[in-house]
Design an enzyme around this catalytic site. Structure first.
Site, PDB file in Angstrom:
ATOM      1  N   CYS A 123     -43.365  26.699   2.128  1.00  0.00           N
ATOM      2  CA  CYS A 123     -43.233  26.754   0.501  1.00  0.00           C
ATOM      3  C   CYS A 123     -44.471  26.627  -0.014  1.00  0.00           C
ATOM      4  CB  CYS A 123     -41.938  25.794   0.347  1.00  0.00           C
ATOM      5  SG  CYS A 123     -40.601  26.159   0.830  1.00  0.00           S
ATOM      6  N   HIS A 142     -43.096  24.686  -7.369  1.00  0.00           N
ATOM      7  CA  HIS A 142     -42.087  25.357  -6.512  1.00  0.00           C
ATOM      8  C   HIS A 142     -40.640  25.179  -6.888  1.00  0.00           C
ATOM      9  CE1 HIS A 142     -40.110  26.622  -2.802  1.00  0.00           C
ATOM     10  NE2 HIS A 142     -40.248  25.305  -2.292  1.00  0.00           N
ATOM     11  N   ASN A 174     -34.460  28.902  -3.499  1.00  0.00           N
ATOM     12  CA  ASN A 174     -35.862  28.717  -3.038  1.00  0.00           C
ATOM     13  C   ASN A 174     -36.179  29.888  -2.544  1.00  0.00           C
ATOM     14  OD1 ASN A 174     -37.945  27.749  -1.429  1.00  0.00           O
ATOM     15  ND2 ASN A 174     -36.986  25.876  -0.961  1.00  0.00           N
TER      16      ASN A 174
END
Length: 323
Positions: A114, A250, A280
């Site tokens: 990520c 993020h 996500n």
């Protein structure tokens, strides 16, 4: 004169298939209210059969090139941040290079889960400052739907697919925080926390594997580490939270986003939030949010942006830039 890596164009791509939370109710002990309350996610996009990380990355790249008014031949390098490349090798970036018809330059992948886009953005900045490239395409692209355990309600409802791309161009600046472009970066990792977020497959197992995550432990690390790296990056850039126009974090979990903003003493009105629509998307998360934020009219030229991420490794970092 100081060399700066300035944003020249941005674009994104999302698969056509939209998956609302309610779709999981038929196969899992979960519901829309449970997912929203714990993550802020309402829907996500899943890649179609035959759609790949590199094909989505290529679509986002074309959108960024159009936004910048450039041709693929004007780009010196492509960096793709991904943990779900089409093949073990070659890199997804070289596939994008071929798909764009770009016969010059070089292309490679970066894998920091990520945090991948932050690492890729920092690497692109270093290439430009070193004089090795004038224009670098930085792409985050993921097909996390292909590594989900669909029986694990704690993880499979959180992730989505997509791609975002940013083009950086070398431009001269005065060497102050008033310059456009990347003003500072901060990268970190701690391999001792590998077991908190990983995929249980790879060359050693001969399988693709599935994503495994200790969500509570990741959350515990996330807010503190994200606030810390963002603070370091702001200090290096010579700015304070009061100078920040937008945080583009993020997009993993709304509670992490809110907790980090609070720790940085910044209101949610200054945070670009897309997690409700995308879930996500790992390394694609930040460039997607940057592109959507710009399209919404939130991000404008001259705005100071702090972007930060944490992912498996654990790996985390932040970039401060003036749009």
């Amino acid at each position: 004169m100081t060399l700066r890596a300035v944003v020249k164009g941005v674009g994104h791509y999302l698969p056509e298939r939209v998956v609302p939370n309610s779709e999981f109710e038929a196969t899992l002990d979960t519901n829309d209210e449970w997912i929203r309350a714990r993550s802020g996610i309402e829907r996500r996009h899943f890649a179609a059969e035959g759609e790949t990380t590199s094909s989505m990355a290529s679509a986002a790249a074309r959108a960024a090139l159009k936004d910048a008014g450039l041709a693929a031949s004007d780009v010196d390098a492509i960096i793709v941040a991904t943990s779900t490349a089409d093949l073990t090798f070659p890199s997804a970036a070289t596939m994008v290079q071929a798909e764009l018809g770009m016969e010059n330059g070089f292309a490679f992948d970066i894998q920091a889960v990520c945090a991948g886009f932050i690492y890729a953005l920092s690497t692109a900045n270093a290439l430009i400052l070193a004089g090795q490239a004038t224009r670098v395409m930085v792409i985050g692209a993921e097909t996390f739907s292909r590594i989900m355990d669909w029986t694990d309600r704690g993880t499979c409802v959180l992730f989505g697919d997509g791609a975002g791309a940013l083009i950086l161009e070398a431009q001269s600046g005065a060497g102050t925080a008033q310059d456009r472009g990347i003003l500072s970066t901060d990268l970190n990792s701690d391999g001792r926390h590998k077991d908190l977020l990983y995929v249980d497959g790879g060359v050693s197992t001969g399988t693709t594997g599935h994503l495994r995550m200790q969500g509570n432990q990741v959350f515990r690390h996330a807010v503190e580490k994200l606030a810390s790296t963002a603070t370091k990056a702001m200090e290096r850039a010579g700015i304070s939270p009061a100078d920040v126009d937008w945080i583009v974090p993020h997009q993993a979990n709304i509670r992490i986003i809110q907790g980090t903003a609070k720790k940085l003493d910044l209101p949610m009105e200054k945070v670009v939030v897309t997690v409700q629509d995308h879930g996500n998307t790992s390394a694609a998360s930040i460039p997607l949010a940057l592109s959507v934020g710009r399209a919404r009219g939130q991000i404008k030229e001259g705005d100071v942006i702090v972007t930060e991420a944490i992912g498996g490794g654990l790996a985390w970092g932040a970039v401060v830039l003036r749009w």
